[in-house]
Design a protein around this motif. Structure first.
Motif, mmCIF file in Angstrom:
data_model
loop_
_atom_site.group_PDB
_atom_site.id
_atom_site.type_symbol
_atom_site.label_atom_id
_atom_site.label_comp_id
_atom_site.label_asym_id
_atom_site.label_seq_id
_atom_site.Cartn_x
_atom_site.Cartn_y
_atom_site.Cartn_z
ATOM 1 N N TYR A 427 -25.038 28.817 -37.393
ATOM 2 C CA TYR A 427 -25.573 28.178 -37.670
ATOM 3 C C TYR A 427 -24.370 26.944 -38.689
ATOM 4 N N VAL A 428 -23.607 27.269 -39.131
ATOM 5 C CA VAL A 428 -22.853 26.562 -39.981
ATOM 6 C C VAL A 428 -22.377 25.535 -39.513
ATOM 7 N N ASN A 429 -22.032 25.593 -37.607
ATOM 8 C CA ASN A 429 -21.376 24.781 -37.409
ATOM 9 C C ASN A 429 -22.560 23.614 -37.092
ATOM 10 N N ASN A 430 -23.561 23.807 -36.950
ATOM 11 C CA ASN A 430 -24.401 23.008 -36.178
ATOM 12 C C ASN A 430 -25.195 22.644 -38.095
ATOM 13 N N TYR A 431 -25.321 22.983 -38.361
ATOM 14 C CA TYR A 431 -25.629 22.393 -39.849
ATOM 15 C C TYR A 431 -24.920 21.455 -40.119
ATOM 16 N N LEU A 432 -22.933 21.695 -39.556
ATOM 17 C CA LEU A 432 -22.148 21.141 -40.878
ATOM 18 C C LEU A 432 -22.175 18.990 -39.455
ATOM 19 N N GLY A 433 -22.622 19.664 -38.499
ATOM 20 C CA GLY A 433 -22.495 18.581 -37.151
ATOM 21 C C GLY A 433 -23.859 17.824 -37.823
ATOM 22 N N HIS A 434 -24.913 17.969 -37.904
ATOM 23 C CA HIS A 434 -25.860 17.761 -38.252
ATOM 24 C C HIS A 434 -25.718 16.892 -39.927
ATOM 25 N N PHE A 435 -24.696 17.447 -41.080
ATOM 26 C CA PHE A 435 -24.382 17.031 -42.343
ATOM 27 C C PHE A 435 -22.993 15.252 -41.688
ATOM 28 N N LEU A 436 -22.396 15.918 -41.171
ATOM 29 C CA LEU A 436 -21.202 14.485 -41.158
ATOM 30 C C LEU A 436 -21.282 14.252 -39.553
ATOM 31 N N ARG A 437 -21.999 14.079 -38.412
ATOM 32 C CA ARG A 437 -22.257 13.316 -37.846
ATOM 33 C C ARG A 437 -23.931 12.739 -37.084
ATOM 34 N N GLY A 438 -24.434 13.262 -38.089
ATOM 35 C CA GLY A 438 -25.956 12.925 -37.472
ATOM 36 C C GLY A 438 -26.648 13.833 -36.675
ATOM 37 N N GLU A 439 -25.865 15.036 -35.595
ATOM 38 C CA GLU A 439 -26.567 15.455 -34.379
ATOM 39 C C GLU A 439 -27.655 16.349 -34.830
ATOM 40 N N ALA A 440 -28.308 16.563 -33.583
ATOM 41 C CA ALA A 440 -29.317 17.922 -33.729
ATOM 42 C C ALA A 440 -29.065 18.509 -34.497
ATOM 43 N N ALA A 441 -30.507 19.590 -35.309
ATOM 44 C CA ALA A 441 -30.145 20.430 -35.339
ATOM 45 C C ALA A 441 -31.278 21.339 -35.273
ATOM 46 N N MET A 442 -31.280 21.375 -33.695
ATOM 47 C CA MET A 442 -32.826 22.405 -33.526
ATOM 48 C C MET A 442 -32.566 23.870 -33.774
ATOM 49 N N SER A 443 -33.604 24.661 -33.661
ATOM 50 C CA SER A 443 -33.435 26.153 -33.574
ATOM 51 C C SER A 443 -33.715 26.363 -32.444
ATOM 52 N N ILE A 444 -33.037 28.045 -32.180
ATOM 53 C CA ILE A 444 -32.482 28.702 -30.468
ATOM 54 C C ILE A 444 -34.197 28.572 -30.338
ATOM 55 N N GLU A 445 -35.238 28.751 -31.008
ATOM 56 C CA GLU A 445 -36.776 28.650 -29.912
ATOM 57 C C GLU A 445 -36.835 26.996 -29.203
ATOM 58 N N GLN A 446 -36.050 25.994 -30.400
ATOM 59 C CA GLN A 446 -36.842 24.832 -30.180
ATOM 60 C C GLN A 446 -35.853 24.478 -28.833
ATOM 61 N N ASP A 447 -34.666 24.528 -28.488
ATOM 62 C CA ASP A 447 -34.145 24.028 -27.413
ATOM 63 C C ASP A 447 -34.049 25.215 -26.324
ATOM 64 N N TYR A 448 -34.762 26.094 -26.934
ATOM 65 C CA TYR A 448 -34.934 26.795 -25.020
ATOM 66 C C TYR A 448 -36.651 26.429 -25.136
ATOM 67 N N GLN A 449 -36.832 25.680 -25.289
ATOM 68 C CA GLN A 449 -38.745 25.186 -25.255
ATOM 69 C C GLN A 449 -38.309 24.243 -24.855
ATOM 70 N N LEU A 450 -37.669 23.808 -25.237
ATOM 71 C CA LEU A 450 -37.176 21.920 -24.686
ATOM 72 C C LEU A 450 -36.330 21.566 -23.786
ATOM 73 N N THR A 451 -35.496 22.363 -24.033
ATOM 74 C CA THR A 451 -35.116 22.915 -21.692
ATOM 75 C C THR A 451 -35.401 23.246 -20.861
#
Length: 954
Positions: A427-451
């Motif tokens: 989780y930490v690395n996910n939110y870090l990417g969101h702050f530093l690089r504007g990367e997506a930060a989906m939940s695992i459920e969101q990621d799972y359903q979308l994929t």
């Protein structure tokens, strides 16, 4: 993306953290939201990716951002990161290296933790410096990490204070700045060598002459050693400000209470009235092709890289995410073809891959990499290029496409299955990417359903289109690196273009996807039985004895929702074979493992396992043979079929055998030019003379390996299953597992002939020696000190040896690094063995400058003598005890730990429940007991000194 990430592209640049997709509970509205998006027209692909609703996000009035989330994996722990949008790209010419220097200074004096009190305080709390407490500096960011226990309110409070001090309250005292210069110089010196020298020539091409090529985070010696103190203070004041910073907190905490503390601590951070502009830097495409040949005397092999550059892409919308899936499918398909080629005896390269991916977060590229066999550069480049041309002309097959989709789907299901077991670091690395690089930060459920919903929408034609889009003729860089001795053989740009042009003229045929319809096993095994069951209640396990003598230890757990680990061993190994058979025996398992198994060859077995979460491999070590691997519940039958097949239907295909031999010999071509190889060879020679079992193999010895004898030895080692002990740990139901044990393990052949590994009596000299090796061009020294000898193996001796390793490592860092500024990293490492006789090895290693290595050796030995004379300090011993206590708490929740402890106990013929008494043993460690093992094992006549110096110091 969280799964099947395309092959990483190595550019000999400093490592950066990769951002992983976050996993969390799903907002119920998302599923319908995604379905709506998918049912609309193509314009809906622009819909932004959803954000994880289970993280508390906020921004203070001063611009400081925070992300806070509760997560209980692991329990009673919290991970905190401070992300700062400040890296080396912001440095002026006279500031090169200051962003990285500032990162160091944040460990050398803070408002509430002056001098080195920060490290000392956290070590007392069980936090390990380097592995837990750490930081890194990149081109565009600096990140500080602090994982700590969350069940101690005072420690939690002080952990937050550390983050606040890191954000803006570094003391930056003049004396500490000057002390740190030497440490950073040693970090810089340690990175010097062929890679660094070649990197300096490659970067201007790779980075199109942009500012990035002159802003490596380590900086320059001139700046590091000569900048005025005020310069770094000004840099700190200019850039360490709240609008460029974020704290990420994930762990077993109360988010509401944590938010209050963040607001309290970080709201008073100073805001600059006229802040310097935080510019965004990129790399312009040149719309032309570039070519570069780079050679170095210490480069051990040739590497060819072709980069076809494209503008940077982002994954922010549903359409972007879908495109990233298409890229991943392309990478899977093209690299599967290259792996098939690499297994053939006439393959011109040792390794090759193609990847469509981002590079350094500044541009995208299709990257082709080939590591050719000696004198096969042309053929290697042409072979990779030919596969891309084949792809361009004929595309991919339906079976390849479906196999890649199945692999993605399986990975997606696996991630979702473990959604409540996700570690806080993810989780930490996910939110870090969101702050530093504007990367997506989906939940695992969101990621799972979308994929899950996007994968069926992908088409074969789209995969072909993405490959053709990135396979372009402009913005192409060709970079060839190799040994200096081959400089005259290196091609120029015109020659390489001719190589590629000749492939364009070839008449190619479509790729044929060879898939076998045969079952893995040629016949179904005759079922055996479970003969007896013995409970090991203390560790929640059972020991089963099967009708053929096989022992199986079962340890069901709930640490993962769908992970099953398997390890098996039998005593014997290649110790039972004479020296003349050593290379046949020691390579047997690796070669057989590469040849497929049962009725499926190497290519067929890989395709058979696609979309399955199963991996089983055999091994033959000096004293044991066995299998190891993992599976999920769905793959249990396949896992046991593989185990049965390795025992009863191993294979060694001629083309695989010849390919491995050719590849191994080719990889040895230039190894004598590499200083570390020469150094290790000299160490082996000094310790074991000419013994073939302890020295690097020669090409002639590899050529002597017999295919027939290798397979014969493998079959011998697995012919009698009665001596095998299997340990199975993980998320299984015992009753569900028993049919597989009866069908596939109890049916294994057995002759009930007990075997014991042979004592080869290969020992180093009884007294220490000093060996100095002169190899290499860089003005640096590498030191390895080793105490070797006989050992009294028992629990008390082992835990005190571990304590000695820890307390001496602390003292070496304090003295060699902090006090004498002579090293970047150092430490002690202890190892010990019970069989065939008790032996130990206690090692100290460090790199340093030529003028300091002897004095640092003396300092290291002085610290050893202090412990031998007085024992460790109680403070250092307490640090060891609390660190091991905290680590033990975490280990008890890991399947790998239990597998290692149980299997290890049976290997050592010990009680598997003894590990439960670890904390009791830990409490008995004291100053006198550690002093005793130091006196007993760190004797001067047992000291071996190995020193690597450059050639000119002969």
């Amino acid at each position: 993306m969280k799964f099947l990430k395309p092959l990483a592209v190595a550019f000999l640049l400093p490592a950066t953290f990769s951002s992983l997709q976050a996993k969390s509970n799903f907002n119920a509205a998302l599923s319908s939201e995604v379905r709506t998006i998918l049912s609309q027209d193509t314009l809906a692909w622009s819909s932004p990716l959803p954000f994880d609703k289970d993280v508390k996000v906020g921004k203070l009035k001063n611009g400081f951002t925070y992300y806070i989330r509760k997560n209980t994996e692991p329990e009673k722990r919290v991970t905190m990161y401070l992300g700062v949008k400040v890296g080396s790209i912001l440095e002026k010419e006279e500031e090169r290296g200051l962003a990285h220097f500032l990162e160091h200074m944040n460990f050398n004096g803070l408002k509430h933790f002056p001098k080195n009190e920060l490290v000392d305080y956290l070590q007392k709390a069980g936090v390990r410096f380097g592995s837990d407490l750490n930081a890194y500096t990149g081109f565009n960011e600096t990140v500080y990490q602090l994982p700590i226990p969350s069940d101690d309110p005072e420690l939690l409070k002080n952990g937050l204070q550390v983050m606040r001090d890191w954000a803006q309250d570094a003391l930056l005292s003049s004396d500490e700045i000057d002390k740190e210069r030497g440490i950073i110089m040693e970090e810089m010196r340690g990175g010097r060598g062929a890679s660094q020298r070649m990197q300096e020539q490659m970067l201007p091409v790779l980075l199109n002459g942009s500012l990035y090529s002159n802003r490596l985070p380590i900086g320059t010696e001139e700046v590091v050693m000569g900048f005025k103190h005020q310069l770094i203070r000004d840099f700190h004041q200019r850039w360490y400000r709240p609008d460029l910073q974020s704290i990420i907190i994930v762990g077993d905490i109360d988010p509401q209470q944590m938010e209050k503390e963040v607001v309290r601590l970080f709201s008073d951070m100073k805001v600059v009235k006229k802040p310097a502009e935080r510019k965004q830097f990129g790399i312009d495409l040149l719309n032309k092709n570039q070519f570069k040949v780079i050679t170095d005397p210490e480069m051990p092999q040739t590497v060819a890289r072709v980069l076809i550059k494209h503008p940077k892409s982002e994954v922010k919308s549903v359409g972007d995410y879908r495109t990233s899936l298409i890229k991943g499918v392309f990478n899977q398909v093209i690299n599967a073809r290259l792996r098939e080629i690499s297994q053939k005896p006439d393959a011109p390269f040792l390794q090759a891959f193609v990847s469509v991916d981002g590079v350094l977060d500044v541009f995208d590229a299709m990257t082709l990499v080939a590591v050719p066999k000696p004198n096969q550069l042309e053929a290697s480049i042409q072979t990779v290029y030919r596969e891309l041309k084949r792809f361009e002309q004929f595309g991919i097959t339906e079976s390849e496409f479906q196999r890649a989709i199945a692999m993605y789907s399986k990975s997606n299901e696996m991630a979702y299955q473990e959604r409540d077991k996700v570690k806080s670091d993810t989780y930490v690395n996910n939110y870090l990417g969101h702050f530093l690089r504007g990367e997506a930060a989906m939940s695992i459920e969101q990621d799972y359903q979308l994929t899950k919903q996007l994968l069926p929408s992908l088409t074969l034609k789209e995969v072909e289109a993405i490959g053709n889009k990135y396979y372009a003729e402009t913005n192409r860089d060709i970079i060839i690196m190799g040994p200096e001795k081959d400089k005259d053989k290196m091609p120029d740009e015109a020659i390489v273009n001719n190589w590629l042009g000749s492939v364009n003229k070839e008449t190619l045929t479509a790729y044929e996807d060879q898939v076998s319809d045969l079952p893995l096993l040629s016949k179904e095994p005759v079922k055996g039985t479970i003969k007896s069951v013995k409970a090991i209640d203390a560790i929640g396990s059972k020991e089963l004895t099967l009708s053929n003598g096989v022992k199986v230890i079962l340890k069901p757990t709930t640490f993962k929702n769908d992970q099953i680990l398997i390890s098996a061993f039998s005593e014997g190994g290649h110790s039972l074979y004479d020296d003349k058979d050593y290379f046949n025996a020691s390579n047997a398992a690796g070669i057989v493992n590469s040849s497929g198994v049962g009725q499926l060859n190497a290519v067929e077995i890989r395709k058979y396992l696609a979309g399955k979460n199963v991996g089983i491999s055999p091994y033959i070590s000096e004293r044991f043979e066995g299998v190891s691997g993992s599976t999920d519940k769905e793959g249990l039958k396949t896992a046991f079929e593989l185990i049965h097949a390795y025992f009863t239907e191993p294979r060694l295909d001629e083309d695989i055998f010849q390919g491995i031999i050719a590849k191994t010999i080719a990889s040895m071509e230039n190894r004598e030019s590499e200083p570390r190889f020469v150094f290790q060879t000299a160490i082996n020679k000094a310790l074991y003379g000419d013994n073939i079992r302890k020295n690097n193999a020669s090409p002639e010895q590899i050529k002597s390996i017999s295919k027939e004898r290798t397979l014969e030895i493998f079959k011998e080692r697995f012919a009698d299953a009665s001596g095998f002990t299997f340990t199975i740990v993980g998320s299984f139901n015992e009753e569900d597992l028993k049919p597989y044990l009866e069908q596939y393990l109890a049916s294994l052949p057995s002759s009930n002939k007990p075997e014991e590994a042979r004592d080869l009596k290969i020992l180093p000299p009884a007294k220490g020696v000093e060996v100095v090796v002169n190899k290499g061009k860089e003005a640096k020294a590498q030191v390895s000190l080793a105490f070797l000898g006989d050992y009294t193996y028992n629990d008390d001796e082992n835990i005190n040896m571990d304590a000695l390793e820890s307390v001496l490592s602390i003292k070496l860092l304090e003295r060699l690094r902090e006090d004498e500024s002579g090293v970047y990293g150092t430490g002690a490492s202890a190892s010990y063995s019970k069989f065939p006789t008790g032996r130990y090895s206690f090692n100290i290693g460090f790199g340093t400058s030529l003028d300091k290595y002897q004095s640092l050796i003396n300092s290291a030995l002085d610290e050893i003598n202090k412990i031998k004379k007085n024992g460790p300090t109680q403070v250092d011993l307490d640090k060891f005890i609390i660190e091991k206590t905290r680590q033990y708490e975490l280990d008890l929740k890991e399947n790998n730990y239990w597998l290692g402890e149980i299997s290890g106990a049976y290997r050592l013929k010990e009680n598997p429940t003894a590990m439960l008494k670890y904390l009791e043993k830990l409490k008995k460690v004291n100053i006198s007991s550690v002093k005793a093992v130091a006196e007993k094992y760190l004797k001067e006549d047992k000291l071996f000194k190995f020193i690597l110096l450059p050639e000119e110091t002969k």
